[in-house]
Design an enzyme around this catalytic site. Structure first.
Site, PDB file in Angstrom:
ATOM      1  N   TYR A  63       0.794  -1.229   0.000  1.00 12.65           N
ATOM      2  CA  TYR A  63       0.000   0.000   0.000  1.00 12.65           C
ATOM      3  C   TYR A  63       0.828   1.282   0.000  1.00 12.65           C
ATOM      4  CZ  TYR A  63       1.235  -0.704   4.870  1.00 12.65           C
ATOM      5  OH  TYR A  63       1.934  -0.933   6.024  1.00 12.65           O
ATOM      6  N   GLY A  64       2.154   1.188  -0.014  1.00 18.47           N
ATOM      7  CA  GLY A  64       2.987   2.392   0.092  1.00 18.47           C
ATOM      8  C   GLY A  64       4.122   2.396  -0.897  1.00 18.47           C
ATOM      9  N   THR A  65       5.349   2.404  -0.387  1.00 13.15           N
ATOM     10  CA  THR A  65       6.516   2.538  -1.258  1.00 13.15           C
ATOM     11  C   THR A  65       6.809   1.287  -2.079  1.00 13.15           C
ATOM     12  OG1 THR A  65       8.104   1.856   0.441  1.00 13.15           O
ATOM     13  CG2 THR A  65       7.566   4.224   0.306  1.00 13.15           C
ATOM     14  N   LEU A  66       6.073   0.194  -1.856  1.00 11.16           N
ATOM     15  CA  LEU A  66       6.227  -1.011  -2.682  1.00 11.16           C
ATOM     16  C   LEU A  66       5.299  -0.994  -3.902  1.00 11.16           C
ATOM     17  CD1 LEU A  66       6.526  -3.608   0.207  1.00 11.16           C
ATOM     18  CD2 LEU A  66       8.318  -3.060  -1.449  1.00 11.16           C
TER      19      LEU A  66
ATOM     20  N   GLU B 243      10.909  -3.777   5.863  1.00 16.73           N
ATOM     21  CA  GLU B 243       9.841  -3.315   6.761  1.00 16.73           C
ATOM     22  C   GLU B 243      10.202  -3.461   8.239  1.00 16.73           C
ATOM     23  OE1 GLU B 243       7.684  -1.600   5.511  1.00 16.73           O
ATOM     24  OE2 GLU B 243       7.194  -2.332   3.524  1.00 16.73           O
TER      25      GLU B 243
END
Length: 126
Positions: free
Chosen positions: A10-13, A76
């Protein structure tokens, strides 16, 4: 060979974000969202997903092998900062994702609508 897992990001991936390379060679399945009960907080250059009373988080679903999963666990900082756990998507499918430790979310701004990409785009326009 260890089985692959379905991983919700949901973010930087996400595609186009700075850490998407960790998912190189992994199978993109689709764009999707969590079931209600989650929110994103802004941690500066990246978000954290937390349990919430309402709201969904937008993201992408991938099929990820054990080697990539281990690298993402390290990125993470699992289990110290985020912990990898099972959540349900809007279609009720159970998948793996990373939740931010609740104490690390205190005092952080919520990402409106739970969509990191839209939030970043709006921030870039300001």
């Amino acid at each position: 060979m260890a089985p692959e897992v379905e991983l919700f990001v949901y973010g930087t991936l996400l595609r186009g974000e700075r850490n998407h390379g960790y998912l190189e060679g992994c199978g993109f399945l689709r764009e999707t969202a969590t079931e209600p009960g989650f929110a994103l907080v802004d941690l500066g250059g990246y978000p954290g997903m937390i349990k919430a009373a309402s709201g969904c988080v937008a993201g992408e679903l991938y099929r990820v092998g054990s080697e990539a999963l281990l690298a993402i666990d390290q990125l993470e900082q699992h289990p110290d900062v985020y912990w990898r756990t099972r959540v349900r998507l809007v279609d009720r499918r159970g998948v793996q994702t990373y939740l931010l430790r609740p104490e690390l979310a205190r005092g952080r701004l919520l990402v409106p609508g739970g969509d990191w990409r839209s939030y970043r785009a709006a921030s870039d326009e300001e």
